[in-house]
Each structure stands twice: as structure tokens, then as C-alpha cells.
Design a protein around this motif. Structure first.
Motif, PDB file in Angstrom:
ATOM      1  N   TYR A  18     -19.863 -28.408  13.066  1.00  0.00           N
ATOM      2  CA  TYR A  18     -19.882 -27.264  12.155  1.00  0.00           C
ATOM      3  C   TYR A  18     -18.837 -26.217  12.544  1.00  0.00           C
ATOM      4  CZ  TYR A  18     -21.178 -23.225   9.464  1.00  0.00           C
ATOM      5  OH  TYR A  18     -21.116 -22.150   8.613  1.00  0.00           O
ATOM      6  N   ASN A  19     -18.088 -25.770  11.533  1.00  0.00           N
ATOM      7  CA  ASN A  19     -17.124 -24.681  11.650  1.00  0.00           C
ATOM      8  C   ASN A  19     -15.899 -25.022  12.482  1.00  0.00           C
ATOM      9  OD1 ASN A  19     -16.508 -22.122  10.645  1.00  0.00           O
ATOM     10  ND2 ASN A  19     -17.178 -21.091  12.520  1.00  0.00           N
ATOM     11  N   ASN A  20     -15.715 -26.308  12.802  1.00  0.00           N
ATOM     12  CA  ASN A  20     -14.501 -26.753  13.484  1.00  0.00           C
ATOM     13  C   ASN A  20     -13.553 -27.352  12.450  1.00  0.00           C
ATOM     14  OD1 ASN A  20     -15.722 -26.001  15.837  1.00  0.00           O
ATOM     15  ND2 ASN A  20     -15.405 -27.942  16.889  1.00  0.00           N
ATOM     16  N   ASP A  21     -12.348 -26.841  12.373  1.00  0.00           N
ATOM     17  CA  ASP A  21     -11.377 -27.247  11.371  1.00  0.00           C
ATOM     18  C   ASP A  21     -11.155 -28.764  11.408  1.00  0.00           C
ATOM     19  OD1 ASP A  21      -9.084 -27.636   9.767  1.00  0.00           O
ATOM     20  OD2 ASP A  21      -8.373 -25.616  10.212  1.00  0.00           O
ATOM     21  N   ALA A  22     -11.454 -29.421  10.279  1.00  0.00           N
ATOM     22  CA  ALA A  22     -11.295 -30.870  10.195  1.00  0.00           C
ATOM     23  C   ALA A  22      -9.875 -31.282   9.804  1.00  0.00           C
ATOM     24  CB  ALA A  22     -12.288 -31.439   9.186  1.00  0.00           C
ATOM     25  N   THR A  65     -15.729 -10.553   6.460  1.00  0.00           N
ATOM     26  CA  THR A  65     -15.987 -11.095   5.127  1.00  0.00           C
ATOM     27  C   THR A  65     -15.974 -12.610   5.187  1.00  0.00           C
ATOM     28  OG1 THR A  65     -15.327 -10.997   2.807  1.00  0.00           O
ATOM     29  CG2 THR A  65     -13.553 -11.196   4.409  1.00  0.00           C
ATOM     30  N   LEU A  66     -16.605 -13.229   4.217  1.00  0.00           N
ATOM     31  CA  LEU A  66     -16.499 -14.656   3.956  1.00  0.00           C
ATOM     32  C   LEU A  66     -15.711 -14.827   2.662  1.00  0.00           C
ATOM     33  CD1 LEU A  66     -20.252 -15.580   4.634  1.00  0.00           C
ATOM     34  CD2 LEU A  66     -18.327 -15.956   6.190  1.00  0.00           C
ATOM     35  N   LEU A  67     -15.407 -16.059   2.298  1.00  0.00           N
ATOM     36  CA  LEU A  67     -14.739 -16.309   1.029  1.00  0.00           C
ATOM     37  C   LEU A  67     -15.557 -17.310   0.227  1.00  0.00           C
ATOM     38  CD1 LEU A  67     -11.051 -16.339   0.230  1.00  0.00           C
ATOM     39  CD2 LEU A  67     -12.414 -18.199  -0.704  1.00  0.00           C
ATOM     40  N   GLY A 126       1.340 -21.678  -2.154  1.00  0.00           N
ATOM     41  CA  GLY A 126       2.186 -21.377  -1.005  1.00  0.00           C
ATOM     42  C   GLY A 126       1.497 -20.623   0.108  1.00  0.00           C
ATOM     43  N   THR A 127       0.307 -20.092  -0.146  1.00  0.00           N
ATOM     44  CA  THR A 127      -0.455 -19.412   0.898  1.00  0.00           C
ATOM     45  C   THR A 127      -1.769 -20.146   1.111  1.00  0.00           C
ATOM     46  OG1 THR A 127       0.479 -17.239   0.363  1.00  0.00           O
ATOM     47  CG2 THR A 127      -1.591 -17.271   1.592  1.00  0.00           C
ATOM     48  N   ARG A 128      -1.973 -20.583   2.355  1.00  0.00           N
ATOM     49  CA  ARG A 128      -3.176 -21.352   2.677  1.00  0.00           C
ATOM     50  C   ARG A 128      -4.277 -20.453   3.217  1.00  0.00           C
ATOM     51  NH1 ARG A 128      -2.713 -25.387   7.608  1.00  0.00           N
ATOM     52  NH2 ARG A 128      -1.550 -26.701   6.149  1.00  0.00           N
ATOM     53  N   TYR A 129      -5.462 -20.591   2.608  1.00  0.00           N
ATOM     54  CA  TYR A 129      -6.700 -20.064   3.180  1.00  0.00           C
ATOM     55  C   TYR A 129      -7.443 -21.255   3.777  1.00  0.00           C
ATOM     56  CZ  TYR A 129      -6.158 -15.603   0.682  1.00  0.00           C
ATOM     57  OH  TYR A 129      -5.703 -14.395   0.215  1.00  0.00           O
ATOM     58  N   ALA A 130      -7.540 -21.295   5.104  1.00  0.00           N
ATOM     59  CA  ALA A 130      -8.282 -22.360   5.768  1.00  0.00           C
ATOM     60  C   ALA A 130      -9.726 -21.901   5.903  1.00  0.00           C
ATOM     61  CB  ALA A 130      -7.676 -22.665   7.133  1.00  0.00           C
ATOM     62  N   LEU A 131     -10.624 -22.556   5.192  1.00  0.00           N
ATOM     63  CA  LEU A 131     -12.039 -22.200   5.185  1.00  0.00           C
ATOM     64  C   LEU A 131     -12.823 -23.256   5.956  1.00  0.00           C
ATOM     65  CD1 LEU A 131     -12.380 -21.279   1.403  1.00  0.00           C
ATOM     66  CD2 LEU A 131     -11.693 -19.799   3.302  1.00  0.00           C
ATOM     67  N   THR A 132     -13.608 -22.823   6.918  1.00  0.00           N
ATOM     68  CA  THR A 132     -14.396 -23.752   7.719  1.00  0.00           C
ATOM     69  C   THR A 132     -15.882 -23.448   7.566  1.00  0.00           C
ATOM     70  OG1 THR A 132     -14.108 -22.291   9.637  1.00  0.00           O
ATOM     71  CG2 THR A 132     -12.563 -24.133   9.418  1.00  0.00           C
ATOM     72  N   GLY A 133     -16.700 -24.425   7.960  1.00  0.00           N
ATOM     73  CA  GLY A 133     -18.148 -24.252   7.864  1.00  0.00           C
ATOM     74  C   GLY A 133     -18.625 -24.098   6.437  1.00  0.00           C
ATOM     75  N   CYS A 134     -17.935 -24.709   5.485  1.00  0.00           N
ATOM     76  CA  CYS A 134     -18.224 -24.493   4.067  1.00  0.00           C
ATOM     77  C   CYS A 134     -19.486 -25.228   3.622  1.00  0.00           C
ATOM     78  CB  CYS A 134     -17.054 -24.973   3.218  1.00  0.00           C
ATOM     79  SG  CYS A 134     -15.524 -24.055   3.458  1.00  0.00           S
ATOM     80  N   THR A 153     -19.929 -23.969  -6.327  1.00  0.00           N
ATOM     81  CA  THR A 153     -19.712 -22.665  -5.713  1.00  0.00           C
ATOM     82  C   THR A 153     -19.918 -22.848  -4.220  1.00  0.00           C
ATOM     83  OG1 THR A 153     -20.547 -21.527  -7.673  1.00  0.00           O
ATOM     84  CG2 THR A 153     -20.408 -20.251  -5.640  1.00  0.00           C
ATOM     85  N   ILE A 154     -18.872 -22.606  -3.438  1.00  0.00           N
ATOM     86  CA  ILE A 154     -18.884 -22.939  -2.012  1.00  0.00           C
ATOM     87  C   ILE A 154     -18.412 -21.731  -1.210  1.00  0.00           C
ATOM     88  CG2 ILE A 154     -17.883 -24.446  -0.239  1.00  0.00           C
ATOM     89  CD1 ILE A 154     -17.669 -26.617  -2.339  1.00  0.00           C
ATOM     90  N   THR A 155     -19.124 -21.450  -0.119  1.00  0.00           N
ATOM     91  CA  THR A 155     -18.804 -20.314   0.744  1.00  0.00           C
ATOM     92  C   THR A 155     -18.349 -20.812   2.103  1.00  0.00           C
ATOM     93  OG1 THR A 155     -20.468 -18.986  -0.388  1.00  0.00           O
ATOM     94  CG2 THR A 155     -19.702 -18.179   1.746  1.00  0.00           C
ATOM     95  N   GLY A 156     -17.308 -20.179   2.657  1.00  0.00           N
ATOM     96  CA  GLY A 156     -16.805 -20.590   3.964  1.00  0.00           C
ATOM     97  C   GLY A 156     -16.260 -19.425   4.767  1.00  0.00           C
ATOM     98  N   HIS A 157     -16.057 -19.679   6.061  1.00  0.00           N
ATOM     99  CA  HIS A 157     -15.431 -18.716   6.964  1.00  0.00           C
ATOM    100  C   HIS A 157     -13.905 -18.820   6.831  1.00  0.00           C
ATOM    101  CE1 HIS A 157     -19.204 -18.047   9.239  1.00  0.00           C
ATOM    102  NE2 HIS A 157     -19.411 -19.336   9.039  1.00  0.00           N
ATOM    103  N   ILE A 158     -13.225 -17.697   6.770  1.00  0.00           N
ATOM    104  CA  ILE A 158     -11.761 -17.704   6.728  1.00  0.00           C
ATOM    105  C   ILE A 158     -11.261 -17.840   8.159  1.00  0.00           C
ATOM    106  CG2 ILE A 158      -9.682 -16.464   6.021  1.00  0.00           C
ATOM    107  CD1 ILE A 158     -11.489 -14.846   4.093  1.00  0.00           C
ATOM    108  N   SER A 159     -10.904 -19.054   8.534  1.00  0.00           N
ATOM    109  CA  SER A 159     -10.482 -19.282   9.918  1.00  0.00           C
ATOM    110  C   SER A 159      -9.010 -18.973  10.123  1.00  0.00           C
ATOM    111  CB  SER A 159     -10.766 -20.734  10.331  1.00  0.00           C
ATOM    112  OG  SER A 159      -9.941 -21.636   9.613  1.00  0.00           O
ATOM    113  N   GLN A 160      -8.228 -19.065   9.030  1.00  0.00           N
ATOM    114  CA  GLN A 160      -6.791 -18.814   9.159  1.00  0.00           C
ATOM    115  C   GLN A 160      -6.191 -18.566   7.784  1.00  0.00           C
ATOM    116  OE1 GLN A 160      -4.321 -22.167  10.284  1.00  0.00           O
ATOM    117  NE2 GLN A 160      -2.976 -20.876  11.506  1.00  0.00           N
TER     118      GLN A 160
END
Length: 307
Positions: A18-22, A65-67, A126-134, A153-160
Motif C-alpha cells: 500500500y502507498n508504494n509507487d508501482a 491534501t489528497l487528490l 505534460g505534467t504528471r501527478y503520481a497518485l499512490t494508495g488509490c 471516483t478514486i482518491t489517492g495521495h499525491i506522491s510526486q
């Protein structure tokens, strides 16, 4: 540089932890989507209400915040019976278990434990939102003469966040089957409908966590309420007594199947549906009923099968 909505991209991959970037890639994990929307979920701004000789407020402080992403996807098979469809990571991140029957089918059903999570790369031209733990929830609609679609509808942590070129995405080449010549029954009755919808109805919790960089802990699925609706043509009581089934709380199996080609067939099975509401409707001057239903059976409430 102007950013175009048509050039946006979704990559998704199930996380092993969980929450580790795949680390999804455009070559292997691109998903064809429509109607991408997003918002900052649970954004915190700290207001500083100091007392001082002058009027006015001190600058607020951002405190996490989350996204939340919303998007639509086509329901289609992989082209190979027993091989998961392109949208599998999204379905699995919504608390659905995946059962692969080699060479035959892939089944998705609600799960109460061991919920998986996904990493989603949302590339905003061109801009990446890396969302983890979604994690999130999903609904689906099957309407005659249309493509069956799921809305998530999916919620995730903005990791990068970074400016990134994902490369050329590789999408599944399968064309989804239209909702035509579908098999549909309620109990043993072959009702004439124009559409049916189902909603997983997950409740998503985003508990606070003092040790997290964004102030939020694990995103959790804490409950669900499977529901839906369909619109049969009105019948004589002797044919099908919709009212009495509603009043008596009779359970009815609902079954739908679309598609004729192996590897691109979709079936929805709801073994124990019950009617929640019954109201009149109109289809081109012909009386219909609007039937709202719920589904019991907990983890056996329904099965979505690709074969």
C-alpha cells in the motif's frame, strides 16, 4: 504552452504494498478513459486568527491534501478469454476481488477484506501527478445502442508532481461490444428494458495521520451499498407482478449478458436483488416502470464477468 484535455493520459497499476509507487508505464499500463475530472480532496488551509492593533488576516498555511479523480471507461474484454481487461487495476482498486479462470473468464466481485490499492499516473498534457494508495468506487451503465461504460471516483495521495513525457501509450485494441441483442432476465422473466445501472456504493474514508506528509493515513473502503435501476416495459399482473414483489420484498436474480465474441463478452449477475422503489415511466409513449433495486449477499452481491 496550452494544455489540451484531449492529450491527457491515465496509467494505472496495482500496488504490491500500500502507498508504494508501482511505477506504471505507458507501454504496459495505459487505460483508455473519457471525461477526466479532478479536485483536491480534503485540502486543509490553516487560518491564523491573531489579535493585533490592525485589521486583517495573516496568511493561511497549506496543511495537506489528497487528490480525487473521476473518469469514465469502456467496458470491454481483453480479446482473450481468461485474460484480465485493460481496466482491471481500476476495478481492483475499488474493492473488487479478481478471480482468473484460465482460458475461460475473469470475474470481479465485491470483497470485504484485503482491499488492493493502485498507483495512478495522471498526466495533464505534460505534467504528471503520481497518485499512490488509490482506492475508490465504481458504477456502470448498460444502455441500448450505446457502449457499456463504468464511472469511477478514486482518491489517492499525491506522491510526486513533475513535468514528464510518458511516451506513446499502448492501449488494448479491442472494440467494446454495443449493448444490442443482450440477454436480460429478472427471475425467470425476460423483461424488455432499455437500460440497467449498478452502483457499488463504496464509502471512502480518509483518516488523518500526524506521521503522514500530507496529513492523511491509509485511504480505506469502510462500507458499501450496492444499488441500481432498470426500466422494464409495464406488464399485466399475470405476466410479472412488479408491485407484489416490491411489497413482499421478494428476492430476484438479475442477469445481463452482452457481446458475442470470445474474449469480449460481458455478463452481470446479481443473485439476490430486491426492489427499493417502483415508479411509472414512459418510453416513446409506452408505459414503463422505473425499478430501483438493492443487492444483498455481501461479497456475493454481484459478479461482473469478462469471458
Amino acid at each position: 504552452m496550452s494544455k489540451l484535455l484531449k492529450r491527457e493520459l491515465i496509467l494505472a497499476k496495482v500496488e504490491s504494498t500500500y502507498n508504494n509507487d508501482a511505477s506504471p508505464t505507458a507501454a504496459n499500463d495505459a487505460i483508455l478513459v473519457e471525461n477526466i475530472g479532478w479536485s483536491f480532496a480534503g485540502a486543509r488551509m490553516i487560518e491564523r486568527t491573531a489579535v493585533k492593533p490592525t485589521l486583517g488576516q495573516l496568511q493561511g498555511i497549506h496543511a495537506g491534501t489528497l487528490l480525487e479523480l473521476s473518469l469514465d471507461v469502456e467496458l470491454k474484454g481483453s480479446g482473450v478469454a481468461g485474460t484480465a481487461p485493460e481496466i482491471a487495476p481500476l476495478l481492483r482498486s475499488c474493492g473488487l476481488s479478481e478471480t482468473i479462470n484460465a482460458g475461460t473468464s475473469v470475474e470481479y466481485a465485491p470483497a470485504s477484506t484485503n482491499h488492493e490499492s493502485a498507483t495512478i499516473y495522471y498526466n495533464e498534457d505534460g505534467t504528471r501527478y503520481a497518485l499512490t494508495g488509490c482506492r475508490g468506487t465504481v458504477s456502470a451503465t448498460f444502455a441500448v445502442g450505446e457502449i457499456a461504460k463504468a464511472s469511477l471516483t478514486i482518491t489517492g495521495h499525491i506522491s510526486q508532481r513533475s513535468d514528464a513525457n510518458e511516451g506513446s501509450p499502448t492501449y488494448d485494441s479491442m472494440v467494446p461490444p454495443p449493448v444490442l441483442a443482450a440477454g436480460f432476465t429478472v427471475g425467470s422473466f425476460a423483461a424488455d428494458i432499455s437500460n440497467i445501472a449498478i452502483d457499488l456504493g463504496n464509502e471512502i474514508a480518509t483518516p488523518s495521520s500526524i506521521s503522514s506528509a500530507d496529513g492523511y493515513g491509509e485511504i480505506l473502503i469502510t462500507d458499501r451499498n450496492v444499488s441500481g435501476s432498470f426500466d422494464p416495459l409495464a406488464t399485466l399482473i399475470s405476466q410479472e407482478d412488479w408491485y407484489q414483489d416490491w411489497v413482499d420484498g421478494n428476492n430476484k436474480a438479475i442477469d445481463l449478458s452482452i457481446g458475442n465474441d470470445v474474449g469480449n463478452q460481458i455478463a452481470l449477475s446479481i443473485p439476490t436483488a430486491y426492489y427499493r422503489e417502483l415508479s411509472p415511466g414512459d418510453r416513446d409513449g409506452i408505459r414503463t416502470y422505473e425499478v430501483a433495486y438493492g443487492a444483498t449477499g455481501d461479497d456475493a452481491a454481484f459478479t461482473l464477468t469478462f469471458s
